[in-house]
Every structure is written in C-alpha cells, then in structure tokens.
Write a protein that holds these residues in place. Structure first.
Motif, PDB file in Angstrom:
ATOM      1  N   VAL A 129       0.843  -1.204   0.000  1.00 17.68           N
ATOM      2  CA  VAL A 129       0.000   0.000   0.000  1.00 17.68           C
ATOM      3  C   VAL A 129       0.873   1.247   0.000  1.00 17.68           C
ATOM      4  O   VAL A 129       0.593   2.218  -0.710  1.00 17.68           O
ATOM      5  CB  VAL A 129      -0.960  -0.011   1.208  1.00 17.68           C
ATOM      6  CG1 VAL A 129      -1.662   1.327   1.362  1.00 17.68           C
ATOM      7  CG2 VAL A 129      -1.971  -1.135   1.071  1.00 17.68           C
ATOM      8  N   ARG A 130       1.959   1.230   0.751  1.00 14.14           N
ATOM      9  CA  ARG A 130       2.874   2.376   0.791  1.00 14.14           C
ATOM     10  C   ARG A 130       3.508   2.601  -0.582  1.00 14.14           C
ATOM     11  O   ARG A 130       3.633   3.742  -1.036  1.00 14.14           O
ATOM     12  CB  ARG A 130       3.958   2.144   1.840  1.00 14.14           C
ATOM     13  CG  ARG A 130       4.873   3.355   1.995  1.00 14.14           C
ATOM     14  CD  ARG A 130       5.926   3.147   3.072  1.00 14.14           C
ATOM     15  NE  ARG A 130       5.278   2.992   4.375  1.00 14.14           N
ATOM     16  CZ  ARG A 130       5.558   2.010   5.230  1.00 14.14           C
ATOM     17  NH1 ARG A 130       6.458   1.097   4.935  1.00 14.14           N
ATOM     18  NH2 ARG A 130       4.946   1.958   6.390  1.00 14.14           N
ATOM     19  N   GLU A 131       3.899   1.526  -1.257  1.00 16.18           N
ATOM     20  CA  GLU A 131       4.490   1.652  -2.591  1.00 16.18           C
ATOM     21  C   GLU A 131       3.497   2.246  -3.580  1.00 16.18           C
ATOM     22  O   GLU A 131       3.856   3.103  -4.399  1.00 16.18           O
ATOM     23  CB  GLU A 131       4.971   0.292  -3.091  1.00 16.18           C
ATOM     24  CG  GLU A 131       6.205  -0.215  -2.386  1.00 16.18           C
ATOM     25  CD  GLU A 131       6.608  -1.599  -2.869  1.00 16.18           C
ATOM     26  OE1 GLU A 131       6.008  -2.104  -3.838  1.00 16.18           O
ATOM     27  OE2 GLU A 131       7.520  -2.184  -2.258  1.00 16.18           O
ATOM     28  N   ILE A 132       2.249   1.800  -3.504  1.00 17.05           N
ATOM     29  CA  ILE A 132       1.218   2.346  -4.392  1.00 17.05           C
ATOM     30  C   ILE A 132       1.004   3.832  -4.096  1.00 17.05           C
ATOM     31  O   ILE A 132       0.882   4.654  -5.010  1.00 17.05           O
ATOM     32  CB  ILE A 132      -0.100   1.551  -4.244  1.00 17.05           C
ATOM     33  CG1 ILE A 132       0.078   0.151  -4.817  1.00 17.05           C
ATOM     34  CG2 ILE A 132      -1.251   2.265  -4.935  1.00 17.05           C
ATOM     35  CD1 ILE A 132      -1.094  -0.759  -4.589  1.00 17.05           C
ATOM     36  N   GLY A 133       0.979   4.193  -2.826  1.00 18.07           N
ATOM     37  CA  GLY A 133       0.810   5.596  -2.452  1.00 18.07           C
ATOM     38  C   GLY A 133       1.943   6.466  -2.953  1.00 18.07           C
ATOM     39  O   GLY A 133       1.723   7.572  -3.456  1.00 18.07           O
ATOM     40  N   GLN A 134       3.171   5.966  -2.849  1.00 15.52           N
ATOM     41  CA  GLN A 134       4.323   6.720  -3.347  1.00 15.52           C
ATOM     42  C   GLN A 134       4.250   6.868  -4.861  1.00 15.52           C
ATOM     43  O   GLN A 134       4.549   7.939  -5.405  1.00 15.52           O
ATOM     44  CB  GLN A 134       5.621   6.037  -2.939  1.00 15.52           C
ATOM     45  CG  GLN A 134       5.937   6.173  -1.475  1.00 15.52           C
ATOM     46  CD  GLN A 134       7.179   5.414  -1.071  1.00 15.52           C
ATOM     47  OE1 GLN A 134       7.692   4.591  -1.821  1.00 15.52           O
ATOM     48  NE2 GLN A 134       7.669   5.671   0.135  1.00 15.52           N
ATOM     49  N   PHE A 135       3.854   5.802  -5.555  1.00 14.15           N
ATOM     50  CA  PHE A 135       3.739   5.872  -7.009  1.00 14.15           C
ATOM     51  C   PHE A 135       2.689   6.890  -7.419  1.00 14.15           C
ATOM     52  O   PHE A 135       2.916   7.698  -8.332  1.00 14.15           O
ATOM     53  CB  PHE A 135       3.386   4.487  -7.572  1.00 14.15           C
ATOM     54  CG  PHE A 135       3.149   4.498  -9.044  1.00 14.15           C
ATOM     55  CD1 PHE A 135       4.215   4.572  -9.925  1.00 14.15           C
ATOM     56  CD2 PHE A 135       1.862   4.443  -9.551  1.00 14.15           C
ATOM     57  CE1 PHE A 135       3.995   4.597 -11.289  1.00 14.15           C
ATOM     58  CE2 PHE A 135       1.633   4.467 -10.910  1.00 14.15           C
ATOM     59  CZ  PHE A 135       2.714   4.537 -11.789  1.00 14.15           C
TER      60      PHE A 135
END
Length: 54
Positions: free
Chosen positions: A8-14
């Motif tokens: 979820v954090r990776e998606i948010g950063q993207f």
C-alpha cells in the motif's frame, strides 16, 4: 500484514509521484503557452479587467 502495508505504501508513493509529475508538466506547458495567449487576448477589444490580468 506487513507485506500488505508495504504494498500500500508503494502504491501511495507511485500515485504521489504521478500526481506531482502531471502538475509539474502542466505548469511547464502553461508557463510556455500562457504569455502568448495573454498577449493575444489583450490585443483585442476586451474589458479592462482582462487587460489587467493579461
């Protein structure tokens, strides 16, 4: 659970990077095109407010 939160954090950063990229690109385009359009608007008969904004 930790794997999911990292995902979820990776998606948010993207998504954040994508949004910033779109905003930055549109700012560059508007800064290049805006002054030309503003001078065209000011050259025609228009209200004084538009002359002020241009």
């Amino acid at each position: 659970m930790e794997k999911q939160s990292n995902h979820v954090r990776e998606i948010g950063q993207f998504l954040s990077v994508a949004i910033v990229s779109v905003l930055f690109g549109s700012t560059l385009i508007l800064s290049a095109v805006g002054p030309a359009r503003a001078s065209e608007v000011a050259a025609h008969d228009c209200p004084a407010a538009l002359h002020y904004l241009a």
